[in-house]
Design a protein around this motif. Structure first.
Motif, PDB file in Angstrom:
ATOM      1  N   TRP A 263       0.806  -1.212   0.000  1.00  0.00           N
ATOM      2  CA  TRP A 263       0.000   0.000   0.000  1.00  0.00           C
ATOM      3  C   TRP A 263       0.842   1.266   0.000  1.00  0.00           C
ATOM      4  O   TRP A 263       0.363   2.342  -0.397  1.00  0.00           O
ATOM      5  CB  TRP A 263      -0.909  -0.009   1.229  1.00  0.00           C
ATOM      6  CG  TRP A 263      -0.157   0.074   2.531  1.00  0.00           C
ATOM      7  CD1 TRP A 263       0.404  -0.938   3.229  1.00  0.00           C
ATOM      8  CD2 TRP A 263       0.126   1.268   3.267  1.00  0.00           C
ATOM      9  NE1 TRP A 263       1.022  -0.479   4.359  1.00  0.00           N
ATOM     10  CE2 TRP A 263       0.859   0.891   4.410  1.00  0.00           C
ATOM     11  CE3 TRP A 263      -0.166   2.622   3.080  1.00  0.00           C
ATOM     12  CZ2 TRP A 263       1.300   1.802   5.355  1.00  0.00           C
ATOM     13  CZ3 TRP A 263       0.266   3.540   4.023  1.00  0.00           C
ATOM     14  CH2 TRP A 263       0.988   3.117   5.149  1.00  0.00           C
ATOM     15  N   MET A 264       2.110   1.195   0.428  1.00  0.00           N
ATOM     16  CA  MET A 264       2.949   2.380   0.524  1.00  0.00           C
ATOM     17  C   MET A 264       3.504   2.834  -0.826  1.00  0.00           C
ATOM     18  O   MET A 264       3.747   4.027  -1.036  1.00  0.00           O
ATOM     19  CB  MET A 264       4.116   2.115   1.490  1.00  0.00           C
ATOM     20  CG  MET A 264       3.705   1.881   2.922  1.00  0.00           C
ATOM     21  SD  MET A 264       5.089   1.336   3.962  1.00  0.00           S
ATOM     22  CE  MET A 264       6.304   2.594   3.637  1.00  0.00           C
ATOM     23  N   ASP A 265       3.751   1.884  -1.731  1.00  0.00           N
ATOM     24  CA  ASP A 265       4.487   2.201  -2.959  1.00  0.00           C
ATOM     25  C   ASP A 265       3.779   3.222  -3.853  1.00  0.00           C
ATOM     26  O   ASP A 265       4.419   4.153  -4.346  1.00  0.00           O
ATOM     27  CB  ASP A 265       4.760   0.913  -3.737  1.00  0.00           C
ATOM     28  CG  ASP A 265       5.679  -0.015  -2.955  1.00  0.00           C
ATOM     29  OD1 ASP A 265       6.544   0.504  -2.222  1.00  0.00           O
ATOM     30  OD2 ASP A 265       5.532  -1.243  -3.060  1.00  0.00           O
ATOM     31  N   PRO A 266       2.453   3.121  -4.119  1.00  0.00           N
ATOM     32  CA  PRO A 266       1.828   4.172  -4.943  1.00  0.00           C
ATOM     33  C   PRO A 266       1.914   5.560  -4.315  1.00  0.00           C
ATOM     34  O   PRO A 266       2.097   6.553  -5.024  1.00  0.00           O
ATOM     35  CB  PRO A 266       0.369   3.701  -5.054  1.00  0.00           C
ATOM     36  CG  PRO A 266       0.407   2.236  -4.793  1.00  0.00           C
ATOM     37  CD  PRO A 266       1.494   2.038  -3.797  1.00  0.00           C
ATOM     38  N   ILE A 267       1.806   5.623  -2.985  1.00  0.00           N
ATOM     39  CA  ILE A 267       1.893   6.929  -2.314  1.00  0.00           C
ATOM     40  C   ILE A 267       3.301   7.495  -2.422  1.00  0.00           C
ATOM     41  O   ILE A 267       3.492   8.696  -2.674  1.00  0.00           O
ATOM     42  CB  ILE A 267       1.469   6.785  -0.842  1.00  0.00           C
ATOM     43  CG1 ILE A 267       0.031   6.253  -0.758  1.00  0.00           C
ATOM     44  CG2 ILE A 267       1.587   8.107  -0.106  1.00  0.00           C
ATOM     45  CD1 ILE A 267      -0.431   5.967   0.653  1.00  0.00           C
ATOM     46  N   ILE A 268       4.313   6.638  -2.247  1.00  0.00           N
ATOM     47  CA  ILE A 268       5.699   7.099  -2.346  1.00  0.00           C
ATOM     48  C   ILE A 268       6.004   7.573  -3.757  1.00  0.00           C
ATOM     49  O   ILE A 268       6.660   8.613  -3.951  1.00  0.00           O
ATOM     50  CB  ILE A 268       6.651   5.974  -1.913  1.00  0.00           C
ATOM     51  CG1 ILE A 268       6.475   5.676  -0.421  1.00  0.00           C
ATOM     52  CG2 ILE A 268       8.099   6.348  -2.207  1.00  0.00           C
ATOM     53  CD1 ILE A 268       7.298   4.514   0.079  1.00  0.00           C
ATOM     54  N   ARG A 269       5.525   6.820  -4.760  1.00  0.00           N
ATOM     55  CA  ARG A 269       5.785   7.241  -6.140  1.00  0.00           C
ATOM     56  C   ARG A 269       5.105   8.570  -6.460  1.00  0.00           C
ATOM     57  O   ARG A 269       5.653   9.397  -7.190  1.00  0.00           O
ATOM     58  CB  ARG A 269       5.295   6.153  -7.108  1.00  0.00           C
ATOM     59  CG  ARG A 269       6.167   4.914  -7.122  1.00  0.00           C
ATOM     60  CD  ARG A 269       5.858   4.059  -8.356  1.00  0.00           C
ATOM     61  NE  ARG A 269       4.493   3.567  -8.322  1.00  0.00           N
ATOM     62  CZ  ARG A 269       4.149   2.379  -7.863  1.00  0.00           C
ATOM     63  NH1 ARG A 269       5.071   1.567  -7.373  1.00  0.00           N
ATOM     64  NH2 ARG A 269       2.894   1.980  -7.887  1.00  0.00           N
ATOM     65  N   TYR A 270       3.922   8.793  -5.891  1.00  0.00           N
ATOM     66  CA  TYR A 270       3.231  10.053  -6.159  1.00  0.00           C
ATOM     67  C   TYR A 270       3.928  11.225  -5.468  1.00  0.00           C
ATOM     68  O   TYR A 270       4.084  12.299  -6.060  1.00  0.00           O
ATOM     69  CB  TYR A 270       1.783   9.951  -5.677  1.00  0.00           C
ATOM     70  CG  TYR A 270       1.035  11.266  -5.741  1.00  0.00           C
ATOM     71  CD1 TYR A 270       0.665  11.827  -6.956  1.00  0.00           C
ATOM     72  CD2 TYR A 270       0.726  11.959  -4.570  1.00  0.00           C
ATOM     73  CE1 TYR A 270      -0.009  13.032  -7.013  1.00  0.00           C
ATOM     74  CE2 TYR A 270       0.053  13.164  -4.618  1.00  0.00           C
ATOM     75  CZ  TYR A 270      -0.308  13.710  -5.841  1.00  0.00           C
ATOM     76  OH  TYR A 270      -0.958  14.899  -5.886  1.00  0.00           O
ATOM     77  N   LYS A 273       7.771  11.235  -7.302  1.00  0.00           N
ATOM     78  CA  LYS A 273       7.887  11.389  -8.749  1.00  0.00           C
ATOM     79  C   LYS A 273       6.609  11.907  -9.406  1.00  0.00           C
ATOM     80  O   LYS A 273       6.563  12.017 -10.637  1.00  0.00           O
ATOM     81  CB  LYS A 273       8.258  10.044  -9.382  1.00  0.00           C
ATOM     82  CG  LYS A 273       9.524   9.431  -8.824  1.00  0.00           C
ATOM     83  CD  LYS A 273       9.781   8.068  -9.462  1.00  0.00           C
ATOM     84  CE  LYS A 273      11.013   7.396  -8.865  1.00  0.00           C
ATOM     85  NZ  LYS A 273      11.258   6.062  -9.469  1.00  0.00           N
ATOM     86  N   SER A 274       5.566  12.171  -8.607  1.00  0.00           N
ATOM     87  CA  SER A 274       4.273  12.645  -9.119  1.00  0.00           C
ATOM     88  C   SER A 274       3.653  11.654 -10.101  1.00  0.00           C
ATOM     89  O   SER A 274       2.953  12.048 -11.046  1.00  0.00           O
ATOM     90  CB  SER A 274       4.426  14.019  -9.783  1.00  0.00           C
ATOM     91  OG  SER A 274       4.901  14.974  -8.854  1.00  0.00           O
ATOM     92  N   GLU A 275       3.872  10.371  -9.884  1.00  0.00           N
ATOM     93  CA  GLU A 275       3.281   9.335 -10.735  1.00  0.00           C
ATOM     94  C   GLU A 275       1.871   9.031 -10.253  1.00  0.00           C
ATOM     95  O   GLU A 275       1.628   8.858  -9.065  1.00  0.00           O
ATOM     96  CB  GLU A 275       4.126   8.057 -10.711  1.00  0.00           C
ATOM     97  CG  GLU A 275       5.489   8.223 -11.360  1.00  0.00           C
ATOM     98  CD  GLU A 275       6.233   6.901 -11.407  1.00  0.00           C
ATOM     99  OE1 GLU A 275       5.632   5.870 -11.033  1.00  0.00           O
ATOM    100  OE2 GLU A 275       7.416   6.898 -11.814  1.00  0.00           O
ATOM    101  N   LEU A 276       0.942   8.928 -11.209  1.00  0.00           N
ATOM    102  CA  LEU A 276      -0.456   8.644 -10.896  1.00  0.00           C
ATOM    103  C   LEU A 276      -0.920   7.431 -11.696  1.00  0.00           C
ATOM    104  O   LEU A 276      -0.390   7.151 -12.777  1.00  0.00           O
ATOM    105  CB  LEU A 276      -1.342   9.848 -11.233  1.00  0.00           C
ATOM    106  CG  LEU A 276      -1.233  11.060 -10.306  1.00  0.00           C
ATOM    107  CD1 LEU A 276      -2.043  12.210 -10.876  1.00  0.00           C
ATOM    108  CD2 LEU A 276      -1.717  10.717  -8.908  1.00  0.00           C
TER     109      LEU A 276
END
Length: 450
Positions: A263-270, A273-276
């Protein structure tokens, strides 16, 4: 010899023969240690039967001299290695790379399926080699997707997996008619979100010497469908997936990992790196969710409402923390609610803290063994009308009945509340004297005063 043993021995005899062979090769370990055998077959009950005969009886006596315990198999990792050794027993390490290189020229078959609902999306893959070796994989997708998008994501992942394994000829089986017809260019693709996925599929299939995509009925694709549904059966951190590492010079190596994505990885990438996610709805939800998190010195923290920042933990780290608090150095085997509160006050955070703490406390063996006995009844107690036989009776008058011998067409009945036994006598007319005589004769004289 192997073919002869397969025809002559049943499954229980094969398992017993396996133990006998292991005992002969590891004699010193069997004599000095307790041997634990993990199996799903009832070997203990079979070997302890008194009416055994033949070779199984001989092997049971030979194995009975050692301390062998049979336990149900929990994890599949050890069984995967055992099955792999059985499948490649006729190949030596020198011939295995040549075998993989030879199989790469053969036609591999792959069953694929995707599934999605309100809980998430997942894909299931069953890759079958020409030699019969099967590779099964269940993967959970972080972003929510429609069923058609999920089918395309599954196909793209299939093609990438086959390409990385060096497969040159591939035959894909799926139950999605829309995706199949669009890939073979029988249907036009009008949806913009499917056009980009179809373009990616076209680029990947061009890298194979032979590629074929065929639609099959859903009942013939049940295993891939079950794997796809298994991928989102629970929360993402609690499920494992099969990962692969590929080297151009080495053969394919498969390993298992439970933290490929959490669950942490999408938040860290956003945040970094502003990845959505590509799906607009998932992107909006992630933006709203990420507002409660911050990254400080490379570590993800959760902003609490009225306290300091809480350090976010991955699933394995959260499990180690619960284990240390519950039964670590300063163990006190507290309950689930207190366990989650201690983890929170120690400035740690992860989703479903309370649920996972409750589940962990319930599964603790020592807490179940040494818990205080609860004397409180499970439900409210109710008083019993008649606690012993013949203590209370119920009486009634029945009539008018068909006239019997002597002109009797009324009856007096008495029923015991406890035993439900019945006493009856017929009368012409029922009077006060008849009732008193009935009670005295049939109840008091036989069973005592109620």
């Amino acid at each position: 010899m192997l073919l002869d043993a397969e025809n002559r021995y049943n499954m229980m005899e094969k398992l017993a023969l396996t133990l006998i062979t292991a005992k002969k090769k590891l004699q010193q370990y069997f004599e000095s240690h307790t041997i634990i055998v993990y199996t799903d077959y009832p070997m203990k009950q079979v070997l302890n039967k008194p009416d055994l005969s033949g070779r199984l009886s001989k092997w049971a006596i030979e194995l009975g001299t050692y301390d062998i315990q049979f336990l149900p198999r929990k994890a599949k990792k050890g069984q995967v290695l055992a099955n792999f050794l059985v499948e490649i027993q006729s190949f030596t390490p020198d011939t295995l790379p040549e075998l993989l290189e030879l199989e790469a020229e053969w036609v591999w078959t792959m069953h694929t399926d995707g599934a999605s609902n309100s809980q998430g999306a997942g894909i299931g893959i069953v890759l079958e080699a020409p030699s019969g070796l099967k590779i099964e994989e269940a993967i959970r997708l972080e972003q929510f997707a429609t069923n058609n998008e999920d089918e395309y994501e599954a196909l793209i992942y299939d093609l990438e997996l086959a390409r990385d394994m060096g497969i040159r000829r591939l035959k894909v089986r799926g139950d999605s008619k829309l995706m199949t017809e669009q890939v073979v260019e029988n249907f036009d693709t009008k949806a913009p979100h499917l056009t980009s996925l179809l373009k990616k599929v076209s680029e990947l299939k061009a890298q194979f010497h032979q590629f074929e995509l065929v639609q099959i009925p859903r009942e013939q694709n049940q295993k891939a469908d079950a794997l796809a549904k298994l991928a989102f059966a629970g929360e993402c951190p609690r499920h494992s997936a099969i990962s692969r590492s590929h080297s151009p010079r080495d053969s394919e190596v498969f390993s298992t990992s439970s933290e490929l994505e959490c669950w942490m990885d999408p938040i860290i990438r956003y945040l970094t790196k502003s990845e959505l996610p590509t799906h607009a709805k998932n992107a909006k939800l992630l933006c709203l969710r990420a507002q409660r998190y911050s990254i400080i010195h490379g570590t993800l923290y959760h902003r609490s409402f009225n306290g300091p920042y809480l350090q976010c933990l991955r699933p394995s780290e959260a499990k180690k923390l619960l284990e240390e608090i519950h039964e670590g150095t300063c163990r006190n085997h507290i309950g689930g609610r207190s366990l989650a509160h201690k983890a929170f006050t120690a400035r740690y955070y992860w989703p479903y803290m309370m649920t996972e703490a409750h589940d962990y406390a319930k599964k603790c063996d020592k807490c179940q063994r040494f818990a205080p006995t609860i004397h409180q009844p499970a439900q409210v107690l109710h008083s019993i009308i008649a606690p012993w036989p013949f203590a209370k009776w119920g009486m009634g008058v029945v009539g008018e009945l068909p006239r019997a011998v002597g002109g009797k067409w009324y009856a007096l009945l008495a029923t015991d509340y406890f035993t439900k036994s019945v006493v009856a006598e017929a009368y012409i007319m029922i009077s006060k004297t008849d009732t008193m005589g009935f009670i005295w004769k049939h109840i008091i004289c036989q069973f005592g005063i109620p």
